[in-house]
Design an enzyme around this catalytic site. Sequence first.
Site, PDB file in Angstrom:
ATOM      1  N   VAL A  12       0.817  -1.211   0.000  1.00  0.00           N
ATOM      2  CA  VAL A  12       0.000   0.000   0.000  1.00  0.00           C
ATOM      3  C   VAL A  12       0.854   1.267   0.000  1.00  0.00           C
ATOM      4  O   VAL A  12       0.489   2.269  -0.618  1.00  0.00           O
ATOM      5  CB  VAL A  12      -0.992  -0.013   1.195  1.00  0.00           C
ATOM      6  CG1 VAL A  12      -0.256   0.042   2.534  1.00  0.00           C
ATOM      7  CG2 VAL A  12      -2.001   1.114   1.087  1.00  0.00           C
ATOM      8  N   ASP A  13       1.998   1.259   0.662  1.00  0.00           N
ATOM      9  CA  ASP A  13       2.818   2.468   0.767  1.00  0.00           C
ATOM     10  C   ASP A  13       3.353   2.920  -0.598  1.00  0.00           C
ATOM     11  O   ASP A  13       3.215   4.084  -0.977  1.00  0.00           O
ATOM     12  CB  ASP A  13       3.984   2.241   1.734  1.00  0.00           C
ATOM     13  CG  ASP A  13       3.520   2.031   3.164  1.00  0.00           C
ATOM     14  OD1 ASP A  13       2.468   2.574   3.530  1.00  0.00           O
ATOM     15  OD2 ASP A  13       4.211   1.311   3.907  1.00  0.00           O
ATOM     16  N   SER A  14       3.959   2.009  -1.332  1.00  0.00           N
ATOM     17  CA  SER A  14       4.494   2.393  -2.633  1.00  0.00           C
ATOM     18  C   SER A  14       3.389   2.666  -3.642  1.00  0.00           C
ATOM     19  O   SER A  14       3.554   3.502  -4.546  1.00  0.00           O
ATOM     20  CB  SER A  14       5.448   1.316  -3.158  1.00  0.00           C
ATOM     21  OG  SER A  14       4.818   0.058  -3.251  1.00  0.00           O
ATOM     22  N   CYS A  95      20.191  -3.166   1.485  1.00  0.00           N
ATOM     23  CA  CYS A  95      19.316  -3.233   0.319  1.00  0.00           C
ATOM     24  C   CYS A  95      18.867  -1.838  -0.104  1.00  0.00           C
ATOM     25  O   CYS A  95      18.878  -1.509  -1.301  1.00  0.00           O
ATOM     26  CB  CYS A  95      18.101  -4.104   0.625  1.00  0.00           C
ATOM     27  SG  CYS A  95      16.920  -4.218  -0.730  1.00  0.00           S
ATOM     28  N   CYS A 190      12.713  -9.803   4.250  1.00  0.00           N
ATOM     29  CA  CYS A 190      11.785 -10.263   3.219  1.00  0.00           C
ATOM     30  C   CYS A 190      12.181 -11.575   2.571  1.00  0.00           C
ATOM     31  O   CYS A 190      11.324 -12.347   2.160  1.00  0.00           O
ATOM     32  CB  CYS A 190      11.603  -9.181   2.161  1.00  0.00           C
ATOM     33  SG  CYS A 190      13.096  -8.851   1.166  1.00  0.00           S
TER      34      CYS A 190
END
Length: 346
Positions: A12-14, A95, A190
């Site tokens: 949702v953020d991106s 990352c 992740c």
Amino acid sequence: MKKVLVLMSGGVDSSVTLYLLKQAGYRVQGLTFDMVGEGSRCCDVKDILDARRVASMLDVPHRVIDVREEFKKIVIDYFIKEYKSGRTPNPCVICNREIKIAMGIKIADSLGFDYVATGHYARVKKNNTPHLLKAIWREKSQEYFLSMIKREHLNRLLLPLGEHTKEDVRNIAREMGMMVSEKEESQEVCFVGKDYREFLEKAGITRKKGEILLKNGKKVGTHDGYHLFTIGQRRGINVSLGKRYYVYRIDAAANRVFVAEWDDLLSRKFIVNNVNWIEEVSFPLKCRVKVRYRHDEVDATVEDIGDEMYRVKTDKPVFAVTPGQVAAFYEEDMVLGGGIIYERED
């Protein structure tokens, strides 16, 4: 019209980052990195499809670039190497610096884009010199994870969520009818799946019986592998000593884990290397330091001791300073830089 390459994870953020920048008048394109393929907690096939659907809904071009080889060399191999050494790494910081930001800007250059944007909750203030700042919503502020990005990349970075709360972002996604509006965010590393220990064992760090000792060398138990522990850990030690004991030190070469009481893990001095200074600083440096994302900042003095090493002296004792973790340095809301904790000195 300025062009922005928006890094999309499928969350949702991106997704809302893409929408906000389009609404602000930028010419945007979505980009998703295929970093580990199927089975990860971030950017797997389902996430890539979610990012593509959001971009399509917003009538924005979207592309996927396979960076699995680079991600393995730069992030996964680093993660495994650090654990083999008995250290506890923060692969998300590496990352962000090397894959998302550095590689993102390289791709943006090749495609003729002016900026790269991410869905991090932090701010970049652009005057004559750019500065990395905490997000307005402190509970979620993620500047810590960006503390090691290169200074020259800040001018090319947009972080529109730094002015919003998570609920703001979800409400925008709901209003736009985005299918990711209620999607849960990844809370762990992740690429490791559900259990980092299983991941490490598949990578070649085998379980092997070893000794659990007190600081004075007295043996008080056994463990199944030093990689199962991190500094400050209490659960899983499985020794009964009548008091609470915590992991104090890990000797990977000898497969030994040392435990001690809470007070023994309080430190006022530690060494940091691989420091990335975002701001121009001079030494001795008075600042605030944070040694883990969820830890509070404390006042500190940083000394340059040569060979690109820095000694950090804190005004108050800090619990469980952990080699391999990131130390981020602050002046009020502004990030001065960040580096890797090398060792605790007391």
